[in-house]
Design an enzyme around this catalytic site. Structure first.
Site, PDB file in Angstrom:
ATOM      1  N   HIS A   1       3.180   0.049   7.702  1.00 41.48           N
ATOM      2  CA  HIS A   1       4.441  -0.334   8.347  1.00 41.48           C
ATOM      3  C   HIS A   1       4.391  -1.736   8.951  1.00 41.48           C
ATOM      4  O   HIS A   1       5.280  -2.102   9.712  1.00 41.48           O
ATOM      5  CB  HIS A   1       4.777   0.647   9.473  1.00 41.48           C
TER       6      HIS A   1
ATOM      7  N   GLU B   1      14.954   5.277   0.024  1.00 39.17           N
ATOM      8  CA  GLU B   1      15.213   3.858  -0.217  1.00 39.17           C
ATOM      9  C   GLU B   1      15.678   3.617  -1.649  1.00 39.17           C
ATOM     10  O   GLU B   1      16.521   2.744  -1.898  1.00 39.17           O
ATOM     11  CB  GLU B   1      13.961   3.038   0.082  1.00 39.17           C
TER      12      GLU B   1
END
Length: 325
Positions: A129, A60
């Site tokens: 998550h 990321e």
């Protein structure tokens, strides 16, 4: 009028912007060959080719860092993060580079970057998550934060985000991808920073965004049985935030419930209550109530996870307390 899912509306917006502007390009983990983790970018590689739609390594920090570099080079990148939870891995790139470079270099480098990031809970994906981090990123000046709730607003706001010269964090709730709604043909971009009154009412204002705006509408329908008329305001943009629309609604109904899926401490709801007290304190008939996610990491067990997330029953109960106060 065509009816699309939230996912299809996002895909349509990306397709139209790729066709309209040759400087737009998409990239992220699995966005090309696989069509995106939630199939939002499906078919775009085949239509626009591998120079415009690219897969990236699982990094990321590299994805957002690349977006910053491409924007400095004059392009208009749209980066997809597999989940907003992973945005924390790219935190420095987002808040220290993306959000600040325009200001640090005297406005010489516009940063037209859109970062799409799914998030939210309810899918048993565990504590790393399943979270809602909109309050974290709304803290930083220089970064716009958008959170649409319907297929129409998802498409219109994504068109606006991609065309904006400022960096935009575009949040998508994972529980909305299959929701359907009318999306007009030829839909124009919706200005960022403008809220919508999506249901008029007289007795209390319910303020939400993303999936919480949808749940607030369900709560408003349930309140009809108690002869409580609830107005619902969908924020759409969290930064900038349309204080005028929210304050005008609360000043009219004189009562408010603010709904957020994120944690209550230092959350969007806390900010809303403070801002409304600054603007309409003397108009209020009762204290403003917050309905938030529970203040714990998301549990994996389905029953426990569901208990941590606001639902229409909790929102309606809060509205009844405010009206009865």
């Amino acid at each position: 009028m065509p009816v699309l899912t939230y996912r299809e509306a996002l895909n349509q917006a990306l397709r139209e912007e790729l066709a309209r502007d040759p400087d737009v390009l998409l990239f992220g983990e699995d966005v090309a060959e696989y069509g995106g983790s939630f199939k939002v970018t499906q078919g775009l590689l085949q239509e626009f080719g591998p120079r415009r739609v690219l897969d990236t390594p699982i990094s990321e920090a590299a994805i957002v860092g690349t977006a910053v570099g491409l924007a400095l080079g004059g392009l208009r990148p749209v980066a997809e993060l597999m989940t907003v939870n992973f945005a924390l891995v790219a935190f420095d790139q987002i808040v220290n580079h993306l959000a600040k470079m325009y200001f640090m270099f005297g406005g010489q480098c516009p940063m037209p970057v859109t970062i799409r990031a799914p998030g939210g809970g309810g899918h048993q994906l565990g504590a790393q998550h399943s979270h809602s981090l909109e309050a974290v990123f709304s803290h930083f000046p220089g970064l716009k934060v958008v959170y649409p709730s319907t297929p129409r607003t998802a498409k219109a706001l994504l068109l606006a985000a991609i065309r904006d010269d400022d960096p935009v964090l575009f949040l998508e709730h994972e529980g909305l991808y299959n929701d359907k709604g009318e999306v007009p043909e030829g839909l124009e971009p919706l200005p960022l920073g403008r809220a919508e009154v999506v249901r008029p009412g007289e007795d209390v204002t319910l303020v939400g965004y993303g999936r919480m705006a949808r749940l607030a509408l369900e709560a408003a329908e349930a309140l009809e049985a108690d002869e409580i008329s609830a107005e619902v305001v969908d924020l759409l943009s969290l930064r900038p935030l349309d204080w005028d629309t929210v304050a005008a609604s609360v000043a009219r109904t004189r009562r408010a419930v603010v709904v957020e899926e994120c944690w209550p401490r230092c959350g969007i709801g806390a900010d809303l209550v403070a801002g409304l007290c600054d603007r309409v304190f003397w108009e209020l008939e009762a204290p403003i109530v917050r309905v938030s996610g529970e203040d714990i990491p998301a549990p994996y067990a389905r029953e426990l996870e569901q208990a941590c997330i606001p639902d229409p029953a909790k929102i309606a109960a809060a509205a009844r307390r405010v009206v009865d106060a």
